[in-house]
Design an enzyme around this catalytic site. Structure first.
Site, PDB file in Angstrom:
ATOM      1  N   GLY A   1       0.785  -1.228   0.061  1.00  0.00           N
ATOM      2  CA  GLY A   1      -0.137  -0.016   0.168  1.00  0.00           C
ATOM      3  C   GLY A   1       0.865   1.169  -0.059  1.00  0.00           C
ATOM      4  N   SER A   2       0.259   2.191   0.913  1.00  0.00           N
ATOM      5  CA  SER A   2       0.836   3.792   0.650  1.00  0.00           C
ATOM      6  C   SER A   2       2.323   3.647   0.960  1.00  0.00           C
ATOM      7  CB  SER A   2       0.117   4.510   1.340  1.00  0.00           C
ATOM      8  OG  SER A   2      -1.082   4.891   0.570  1.00  0.00           O
ATOM      9  N   PRO A   3       2.787   2.926   2.064  1.00  0.00           N
ATOM     10  CA  PRO A   3       4.396   3.171   2.006  1.00  0.00           C
ATOM     11  C   PRO A   3       5.203   2.829   1.100  1.00  0.00           C
ATOM     12  CG  PRO A   3       3.477   1.796   3.798  1.00  0.00           C
ATOM     13  CD  PRO A   3       2.339   2.022   2.841  1.00  0.00           C
TER      14      PRO A   3
ATOM     15  N   LYS B   1       4.917   4.569  -1.570  1.00  0.00           N
ATOM     16  CA  LYS B   1       5.014   5.796  -2.410  1.00  0.00           C
ATOM     17  C   LYS B   1       6.297   6.477  -1.874  1.00  0.00           C
ATOM     18  CE  LYS B   1       0.065   6.423  -2.105  1.00  0.00           C
ATOM     19  NZ  LYS B   1      -1.188   7.019  -1.412  1.00  0.00           N
TER      20      LYS B   1
END
Length: 577
Positions: A300-302, A304
């Protein structure tokens, strides 16, 4: 009348014919000759062989086990050690009626008579195990039966884990024969295992070895001791806070790792659900697995953070460049949505990370391109094991770029369509907090021989650069913004600057797609920055109700960091957080 020569007189006893005497004499001579030949054969020609047989009958060889080495934490506190325990054996040769013997002893051993007889048959005439490593009350009950020479007691060692469930999936356990079967016990089995010695002892008439006649020919050698990087106190903190977070969220499990981002030393590695290695047989093997290294998930977002580092390093995006964020975009026939209403109509790269914009990340990934992005992903260590000293480490799943169909590039930009292990994510994120240097995660600080001398330091590997220091420092500043007003505000810790990233990832479903309502909530970060002492990853598996990383995983990160920093005596930084 004249008598014939050789005839007996009337009334005299009949004489024995000479030929019979000669035959008898010859027979005795032949018998004596054969006996003499046999005697010479036995005393001269077969003497050595018969002597060896006699020695084997009178002397028994003894295997003298070397004790398994201990496992201790970084402060010397025992996590795995040996204790003496009694085992019961039978001497089948001394048992005239095995069925009666089995009926008599079976209740004390909590076995059936048939099971006892089967164990008698599995042994030899002089020795058969009945029950190994038994509690004192069982030994006393058997002795009270008065079975005499038919039963004996032998003292062995048993592997015990004094901390119980603490770090169970990391320490692992050893089996009945002393072999490591899981965790560090398995990974370092050859190092921990002692070397057997050899001895002899005389046997009595029924084949039992006489202890008083034992003689050591080759002494045994104890195994080496593992000194871990784990700290029992920090491990307890991580497990307690993870357990509280999982219970509060109604989740099904979780992972928490505490690591020194400068050396890769693992201070704590907690996984839930857990088990007691002293009774590992009572737990499903599914629970034995160390989820921090063996399980993969979509981060997920980590992810990014990796996207931002790649975009800056490659020059594909400049720090001040702004990207439109309409809340959703269509890419190759698929819609990509932000999890929340966009904070601003346009976002810089730092704001994309701060507000965790999926749309912004997709646009940056499109600018970067699949070939360049794939190269940076692998530079950060994804797609291959980290080399942590635990068995069963997974490599993660990264499809070849030729298979990045449709919106794959854009999805990977915000952590979907790619699978990593928790330890991979922590190591990669930590590199962004230490000027681009990636460490080798490890659990064993030193190996010591029985005399206490250090003979190996398997974790002493230098950090390797994965990204330019100035790029890492820019991304670290973005991670600070996440905590100072972005999605990770609940990870903030007064007095200690925190840098990190939240994650809320859907769980993939077997056969494709995602499980409805199933998420992995996470937070990865380091503290205090810019010179972090610890890096921490918290993952909560399938929380019920509220499921975002900022709400579910950031608070336990904060509590773990607060207590660990106090324990390590790290002073607070002046000024407000």
């Amino acid at each position: 009348m004249t008598r014939r020569a050789g005839a007996s007189a009337p009334g005299a006893p009949a004489g024995v014919p000479r030929w019979r005497v000669s035959v008898l004499f010859a027979g005795w001579c032949i018998t004596l000759a054969l006996l003499l030949c046999r005697l010479v054969d036995l005393q001269v020609f077969q003497a050595q062989g018969l002597q060896r047989i006699a020695i084997r009958q009178q002397l028994g060889s003894l295997r003298l086990p070397g004790r398994r080495g201990a496992i201790v934490d970084r402060g010397g506190r025992p996590l795995a050690l040996n204790v003496p325990v009694d085992s019961l054996y039978a001497v089948p040769r001394a048992i005239p009626d095995p069925a009666a013997f089995a009926r008599a002893i079976a209740p004390a051993l909590r076995l059936t008579p048939a099971e006892v007889e089967a164990r008698l048959r599995r042994g030899g005439p002089h020795f058969a195990w009945l029950a190994r490593r038994q509690p004192p009350h069982t030994i006393a009950a058997v002795r009270a039966l008065g079975l005499g020479d038919a039963v004996g007691v032998l003292t062995e060692t048993q592997r015990v884990y004094p901390a119980g469930e603490l770090a169970a999936s990391t320490i692992g356990f050893a089996g009945m024969d002393g072999s490591g079967l899981a965790g560090l016990e398995m990974q370092y089995d050859a190092v921990l295992r002692g070397v057997e010695g050899l001895g002899t002892a005389h046997r009595d008439a029924i084949g039992r070895e006489l202890v008083q006649t034992q003689r050591i020919l080759t002494p045994p050698h104890d195994g080496n001791t593992l000194v871990l990087t784990l700290d029992e106190v920090i491990q307890h903190i991580a497990e307690r806070e993870l357990r509280r977070a999982v219970a509060a969220a109604g989740a099904q499990g979780g992972v928490a790792i505490v690591m020194d981002p400068n050396t890769g030393a693992i201070f704590a590695l907690a996984t839930l659900p857990s088990f007691d290695p002293n009774r590992f047989q009572e737990t499903s093997p599914e629970v034995w697995r160390n989820r921090a290294v063996a399980d993969v998930y979509e981060p997920g977002s980590p992810f990014k953070l990796i996207l931002a580092a790649a975009a800056l390093s490659s020059g594909a995006v400049s720090p001040g460049e702004r990207f439109p964020d309409p809340g959703m975009i269509r890419v190759n026939g698929a819609w990509i949505h932000d999890a929340e209403v966009p904070a601003h109509p346009t976002l810089t790269l730092a704001e994309i990370v701060k507000y965790s914009s999926n749309v912004g990340a997709a646009e940056v990934a499109s600018r970067l391109g699949r070939d360049r992005f794939s190269g940076y992903i692998r530079r950060f260590g994804f797609g291959r094991p980290t080399g942590i000293d635990l068995p069963g480490e997974a490599a993660g799943i990264i499809r070849p770029v030729e298979q990045w169909f449709g919106p794959s590039l854009q999805n990977i930009g915000f952590g979907q369509g790619i699978s990593v292990t928790p330890i991979q994510l922590l190591v990669a994120a930590s590199a962004l907090t230490t000027h681009g240097l990636s460490v080798h995660p490890h659990l064993v600080e030193a190996v010591r021989d029985p005399a206490g001398h250090t003979i190996d330091t398997p974790g002493a590997l230098p950090p390797q650069p994965v990204i330019e220091p100035e790029v890492a420092d820019r991304v670290l500043a973005m991670m600070r913004e996440v905590v100072q007003g972005g999605s990770g505000e609940k990870a903030g810790l007064p007095g200690y600057p925190v840098a990190g990233k939240t994650g809320t990832a859907q769980r993939p479903r077997a056969g494709g797609g995602y499980e409805p309502g199933a998420y992995e909530a996470s937070f990865v970060g380091a503290v205090p920055v810019p010179s972090p002492r610890i890096a921490v990853l918290v993952i909560v598996d399938r929380p019920g109700g509220v499921y975002t990383g900022g709400d579910v995983a950031a608070p336990p990160f904060r509590e773990i960091a607060r207590q660990v920093l106090w324990y390590l005596r790290v002073p607070p930084v002046d000024g407000p957080e």
